[in-house]
Design a protein around this motif. Structure first.
Motif, mmCIF file in Angstrom:
data_model
loop_
_atom_site.group_PDB
_atom_site.id
_atom_site.type_symbol
_atom_site.label_atom_id
_atom_site.label_comp_id
_atom_site.label_asym_id
_atom_site.label_seq_id
_atom_site.Cartn_x
_atom_site.Cartn_y
_atom_site.Cartn_z
ATOM 1 N N THR A 106 32.087 35.436 41.875
ATOM 2 C CA THR A 106 33.300 36.258 41.898
ATOM 3 C C THR A 106 34.356 35.717 40.939
ATOM 4 O OG1 THR A 106 34.061 35.045 43.851
ATOM 5 C CG2 THR A 106 32.965 37.164 44.230
ATOM 6 N N GLN A 107 34.417 34.414 40.785
ATOM 7 C CA GLN A 107 35.373 33.828 39.835
ATOM 8 C C GLN A 107 35.007 34.248 38.407
ATOM 9 O OE1 GLN A 107 35.500 29.525 39.647
ATOM 10 N NE2 GLN A 107 37.576 29.559 38.834
ATOM 11 N N VAL A 108 33.721 34.237 38.094
ATOM 12 C CA VAL A 108 33.254 34.668 36.774
ATOM 13 C C VAL A 108 33.598 36.141 36.545
ATOM 14 C CG1 VAL A 108 31.196 35.023 35.330
ATOM 15 C CG2 VAL A 108 31.417 32.932 36.697
ATOM 16 N N MET A 109 33.359 36.975 37.562
ATOM 17 C CA MET A 109 33.627 38.407 37.431
ATOM 18 C C MET A 109 35.117 38.673 37.206
ATOM 19 S SD MET A 109 30.670 39.818 37.510
ATOM 20 C CE MET A 109 29.997 38.320 36.805
ATOM 21 N N ARG A 110 35.976 37.965 37.932
ATOM 22 C CA ARG A 110 37.427 38.139 37.738
ATOM 23 C C ARG A 110 37.827 37.789 36.307
ATOM 24 N NH1 ARG A 110 37.627 35.940 43.207
ATOM 25 N NH2 ARG A 110 38.583 37.478 44.599
ATOM 26 N N GLY A 111 37.259 36.725 35.774
ATOM 27 C CA GLY A 111 37.553 36.344 34.388
ATOM 28 C C GLY A 111 37.117 37.417 33.404
ATOM 29 N N GLU A 112 35.969 38.013 33.663
ATOM 30 C CA GLU A 112 35.494 39.081 32.792
ATOM 31 C C GLU A 112 36.354 40.335 32.926
ATOM 32 O OE1 GLU A 112 31.259 39.472 33.481
ATOM 33 O OE2 GLU A 112 30.882 37.475 32.640
ATOM 34 N N HIS A 113 36.890 40.579 34.114
ATOM 35 C CA HIS A 113 37.810 41.714 34.287
ATOM 36 C C HIS A 113 39.026 41.545 33.374
ATOM 37 C CE1 HIS A 113 36.349 42.732 38.672
ATOM 38 N NE2 HIS A 113 35.411 42.940 37.765
ATOM 39 N N VAL A 114 39.541 40.324 33.284
ATOM 40 C CA VAL A 114 40.690 40.043 32.413
ATOM 41 C C VAL A 114 40.340 40.379 30.963
ATOM 42 C CG1 VAL A 114 42.162 38.196 31.493
ATOM 43 C CG2 VAL A 114 41.679 38.302 33.952
ATOM 44 N N GLU A 115 39.162 39.962 30.520
ATOM 45 C CA GLU A 115 38.727 40.243 29.150
ATOM 46 C C GLU A 115 38.606 41.743 28.898
ATOM 47 O OE1 GLU A 115 35.320 37.982 27.602
ATOM 48 O OE2 GLU A 115 35.541 36.702 29.382
ATOM 49 N N MET A 116 38.041 42.450 29.869
ATOM 50 C CA MET A 116 37.852 43.897 29.688
ATOM 51 C C MET A 116 39.183 44.637 29.688
ATOM 52 S SD MET A 116 34.277 44.787 31.600
ATOM 53 C CE MET A 116 34.324 43.622 32.948
ATOM 54 N N ARG A 117 40.120 44.209 30.526
ATOM 55 C CA ARG A 117 41.453 44.835 30.517
ATOM 56 C C ARG A 117 42.113 44.646 29.148
ATOM 57 N NH1 ARG A 117 41.992 42.460 36.302
ATOM 58 N NH2 ARG A 117 42.072 44.329 37.607
ATOM 59 N N ALA A 118 41.979 43.464 28.569
ATOM 60 C CA ALA A 118 42.562 43.191 27.246
ATOM 61 C C ALA A 118 41.900 44.072 26.184
ATOM 62 C CB ALA A 118 42.412 41.718 26.899
ATOM 63 N N SER A 119 40.620 44.283 26.306
ATOM 64 C CA SER A 119 39.906 45.121 25.355
ATOM 65 C C SER A 119 40.377 46.574 25.437
ATOM 66 C CB SER A 119 38.403 45.022 25.626
ATOM 67 O OG SER A 119 37.672 45.507 24.538
ATOM 68 N N VAL A 120 40.609 47.053 26.639
ATOM 69 C CA VAL A 120 41.135 48.416 26.815
ATOM 70 C C VAL A 120 42.503 48.533 26.145
ATOM 71 C CG1 VAL A 120 41.998 50.100 28.509
ATOM 72 C CG2 VAL A 120 39.796 48.964 28.878
ATOM 73 N N GLU A 121 43.327 47.513 26.280
ATOM 74 C CA GLU A 121 44.652 47.537 25.630
ATOM 75 C C GLU A 121 44.514 47.617 24.113
ATOM 76 O OE1 GLU A 121 47.647 48.024 26.976
ATOM 77 O OE2 GLU A 121 46.490 48.233 28.825
ATOM 78 N N GLN A 122 43.557 46.907 23.554
ATOM 79 C CA GLN A 122 43.317 46.958 22.104
ATOM 80 C C GLN A 122 42.845 48.349 21.687
ATOM 81 O OE1 GLN A 122 44.004 44.597 19.782
ATOM 82 N NE2 GLN A 122 44.970 43.533 21.494
ATOM 83 N N MET A 123 42.034 48.970 22.529
ATOM 84 C CA MET A 123 41.571 50.320 22.226
ATOM 85 C C MET A 123 42.738 51.305 22.266
ATOM 86 S SD MET A 123 37.954 50.259 24.304
ATOM 87 C CE MET A 123 37.536 51.973 23.996
ATOM 88 N N ARG A 124 43.640 51.130 23.236
ATOM 89 C CA ARG A 124 44.836 51.997 23.302
ATOM 90 C C ARG A 124 45.657 51.860 22.013
ATOM 91 N NH1 ARG A 124 45.765 50.340 29.357
ATOM 92 N NH2 ARG A 124 45.283 52.287 30.403
ATOM 93 N N ALA A 125 45.850 50.626 21.589
ATOM 94 C CA ALA A 125 46.637 50.377 20.380
ATOM 95 C C ALA A 125 45.963 51.008 19.155
ATOM 96 C CB ALA A 125 46.840 48.878 20.174
ATOM 97 N N ALA A 126 44.653 50.904 19.081
ATOM 98 C CA ALA A 126 43.927 51.483 17.944
ATOM 99 C C ALA A 126 44.068 53.006 17.933
ATOM 100 C CB ALA A 126 42.462 51.076 18.002
ATOM 101 N N LEU A 127 43.994 53.626 19.099
ATOM 102 C CA LEU A 127 44.173 55.077 19.154
ATOM 103 C C LEU A 127 45.593 55.470 18.784
ATOM 104 C CD1 LEU A 127 42.157 56.254 22.294
ATOM 105 C CD2 LEU A 127 41.596 56.610 19.884
ATOM 106 N N ALA A 128 46.550 54.693 19.256
ATOM 107 C CA ALA A 128 47.954 55.004 18.952
ATOM 108 C C ALA A 128 48.212 54.962 17.451
ATOM 109 C CB ALA A 128 48.880 54.040 19.681
ATOM 110 N N SER A 129 47.533 54.054 16.757
ATOM 111 C CA SER A 129 47.710 53.963 15.305
ATOM 112 C C SER A 129 46.647 54.764 14.546
ATOM 113 C CB SER A 129 47.699 52.501 14.854
ATOM 114 O OG SER A 129 46.444 51.911 15.132
#
Length: 151
Positions: free
Chosen positions: A71-94
């Motif tokens: 579960t600790q590993v999964m939580r860490g991966e959730h953080v990475e995936m959330r950051a990736s979604v933010e990068q995708m939002r930024a790419a779409l915005a630009s």
């Protein structure tokens, strides 16, 4: 009777479908459609993460006595995936298709690896350790997941 693994795996597939829709629209340069689809995906993904982080993982950790394991590993991966979604939002915005596609590829790989670990290891462990509370837990998880992902 639905198992934890069945419910959560079904939700993975629903999130995958939403993700693919966002990619398809971005590739067509339908920026508003892609943004809308990405938000649908992001909402479903966040609901999935919340179901795990607020309900499933704490109950599993209590039952298994394991807090520094999968579960600790999964939580860490959730953080990475959330950051990736933010990068995708930024790419779409630009309106940067190359940046969006690169980040989408990164997120896809992260999700595939993450989902395999959950589906093949963690969820079966949860079903085993939480068998006595499975029905109530499946109901609680289902209420947290995106309504449009319901089976």
């Amino acid at each position: 009777m639905t198992s934890i693994a069945e419910l959560m795996t079904h939700d993975h597939r629903s999130c995958d479908h939403d993700f693919a829709r966002a990619e398809t629209l971005a590739n067509k340069k339908d920026w508003s459609g892609a943004s809308e689809a990405l938000e649908t995906f992001a909402a479903g993904l966040e609901a999935h993460f919340q179901a795990e982080e607020q309900d499933l993982f704490p109950r599993f950790e209590a039952a298994a006595g394991m807090t520094h394991g999968p579960t600790q590993v999964m939580r860490g991966e959730h953080v990475e995936m959330r950051a990736s979604v933010e990068q995708m939002r930024a790419a779409l915005a630009s309106r940067d298709l190359d940046e969006f596609a690169g980040e989408a590829e990164t997120l896809l790989i992260l999700m595939q690896q993450h989902n395999m670990k959950e589906e093949n290891i963690l969820y079966p462990m949860c079903d085993m350790h939480l068998a006595g509370q499975r029905d109530a837990l499946v109901d609680a998880l289902a209420h947290r997941l995106a309504p449009e992902h319901a089976a």
